[in-house]
Design a protein around this motif. Sequence first.
Motif, short mmCIF file in Angstrom:
data_model
loop_
_atom_site.label_atom_id
_atom_site.label_comp_id
_atom_site.label_asym_id
_atom_site.label_seq_id
_atom_site.Cartn_x
_atom_site.Cartn_y
_atom_site.Cartn_z
N GLY A 127 -8.51 2.23 6.52
CA GLY A 127 -8.63 1.56 5.16
C GLY A 127 -8.92 2.79 4.16
N SER A 128 -8.75 2.27 2.97
CA SER A 128 -8.93 3.33 1.79
C SER A 128 -10.39 3.58 1.61
CB SER A 128 -8.19 3.04 0.72
OG SER A 128 -8.68 2.05 -0.08
N ASP A 129 -11.28 2.64 1.99
CA ASP A 129 -12.56 2.80 1.76
C ASP A 129 -13.11 3.97 2.73
OD1 ASP A 129 -13.43 0.63 0.29
OD2 ASP A 129 -13.70 -0.64 1.98
N VAL A 158 -8.10 9.36 -8.19
CA VAL A 158 -7.70 8.27 -8.64
C VAL A 158 -7.23 7.04 -7.58
CG1 VAL A 158 -5.84 7.20 -10.20
CG2 VAL A 158 -6.31 9.66 -10.28
N ASP A 159 -8.16 5.93 -7.79
CA ASP A 159 -8.06 5.03 -6.53
C ASP A 159 -7.18 4.33 -7.13
OD1 ASP A 159 -8.51 3.03 -5.09
OD2 ASP A 159 -10.86 2.81 -5.18
N GLU A 160 -5.83 4.10 -6.20
CA GLU A 160 -4.66 3.27 -6.81
C GLU A 160 -4.53 1.93 -5.88
OE1 GLU A 160 -1.87 6.30 -9.36
OE2 GLU A 160 -1.39 5.97 -7.50
N ALA A 161 -5.68 1.40 -5.63
CA ALA A 161 -5.63 0.18 -4.51
C ALA A 161 -4.70 -0.77 -5.11
CB ALA A 161 -6.97 -0.37 -4.43
N TYR A 162 -4.78 -0.94 -6.45
CA TYR A 162 -3.73 -2.10 -7.11
C TYR A 162 -2.61 -1.59 -7.85
CZ TYR A 162 -7.99 -4.19 -5.68
OH TYR A 162 -9.38 -4.72 -5.01
N ILE A 163 -2.32 -0.47 -7.82
CA ILE A 163 -1.02 0.26 -8.54
C ILE A 163 0.34 -0.31 -8.42
CG2 ILE A 163 -0.55 2.26 -6.85
CD1 ILE A 163 -1.16 2.67 -10.80
N GLN A 208 -4.45 5.57 -1.87
CA GLN A 208 -3.82 3.97 -2.00
C GLN A 208 -4.18 3.22 -0.65
OE1 GLN A 208 0.34 4.36 -2.81
NE2 GLN A 208 -0.10 5.13 -4.88
N THR A 209 -3.69 2.12 -0.55
CA THR A 209 -3.86 1.32 0.68
C THR A 209 -2.93 0.20 1.12
OG1 THR A 209 -5.63 -0.48 1.47
CG2 THR A 209 -5.12 -0.35 -0.91
N TYR A 210 -2.67 0.13 2.29
CA TYR A 210 -2.00 -1.22 2.70
C TYR A 210 -2.60 -2.43 2.60
CZ TYR A 210 2.36 1.29 3.50
OH TYR A 210 3.66 1.99 3.27
N SER A 211 -3.87 -2.29 2.23
CA SER A 211 -4.49 -3.80 2.32
C SER A 211 -4.12 -4.84 1.18
CB SER A 211 -6.16 -3.57 2.02
OG SER A 211 -6.57 -2.96 3.16
N LYS A 212 -3.42 -4.31 0.05
CA LYS A 212 -3.18 -5.49 -0.76
C LYS A 212 -1.64 -5.52 -0.91
CE LYS A 212 -7.65 -4.36 -2.02
NZ LYS A 212 -8.67 -5.35 -1.63
#
Length: 355
Positions: free
Chosen positions: A84-86, A179-184, A205-209
Amino acid sequence: MELWKDKIRKVVPYVPGEQPNMPDIVKLNTNECPYPPSPLVEKAIREFNTSDLRKYPSILCAELRSALTKSYPVGAENLFLGNGSDEVLALCFQTFFNSEKPILFPDVTYSFYDVWCELYNIPYKRIPLDKDFRIVPEDYYGNNGGIVITNPNAPTSIYMDIEYIEKILENNRDVIVIVDEAYIDFGGRSAVCLLGKYSNLVVVQTYSKSRALAGIRVGYAMACRELIEALEAVKNSFNSYTLNSLSQAAAAAAALDNEYFESCVNKIKNTRQRLINELDKLGFETLPSSANFIFTANKNIEAKELFAYLRSKGVIVRYFDKPRINDRLRITVGTDKEIDRLLTEIKNFIKERTQ
Ligand code: PMP
């Protein structure tokens, strides 16, 4: 006397949105994707050789790493993968923020950042967003121990053009800028294109969203080789096998299905616009969203009251009882059907109050 009590570390943890186990709820509180992951993920999990679970997972995550390099203009050596990106962000804080000077992030942003600062004793300063909830790039120029920008920001949903990210980088060459791009993927241009120019940039980045895989916990950082090696060294001083083998296989499958990914993202963007338009008719003022959630307020409605009403009707959204934002609700963009139910309940609330 239990003297050991004095020796226990006391921390104030991050509080995630609730994951209630109630039947028939509409869950719009943690920015999950309302659609299932790619069918290729299901196939990968079905075909997964369970006998392989007796072995430790691949430390290199070679298959996933190679799949990710197909989506981004980076090499395998520019990727750091985590649970997770956390976890990736927590390791970034630990690895990159070791200055006496405070790191900077906005006063309204992802509320995990101050928790990590407290946990790792990193000095920090919250920089106020302007009155329209926008980041003022000049406020981040120089004299700091590092910078964290969420883009699009959360919970505001507002995207900052990467030309401003670049200005922040130009004025902070001696510290690490995350740069936290969780929602990019829901409406912005990734800062990945600046990696070649700025060796102090880390894009997370994350694969969660957008990839609908919050349950498998996969996130990653992209940066120059030296920063990735520093992250690996800290990770390997903590847990060598952060990413389990099933998650690696599932995420690698998702990475290869860009067509499905794009169709989900487009559906979410269309529903987002419809939600904003409908709320507008009901007197809500919604910030311009480039994310899979919106941040909305209505001058005539107490956000806390509406939140509680919706919850009692099985529609869960997010309310933050914090300065500057306690008059707003953050609502994840669900399916059209879920959004219809949300809108019906908001209308019922308004009707009941005016009777
Ligand atoms: N960054 C931001 C801004 C987020 O909102 C979230 C989700 N809570 C994360 C990072 C972490 O997401 P994950 O650990 O699921 O990748």
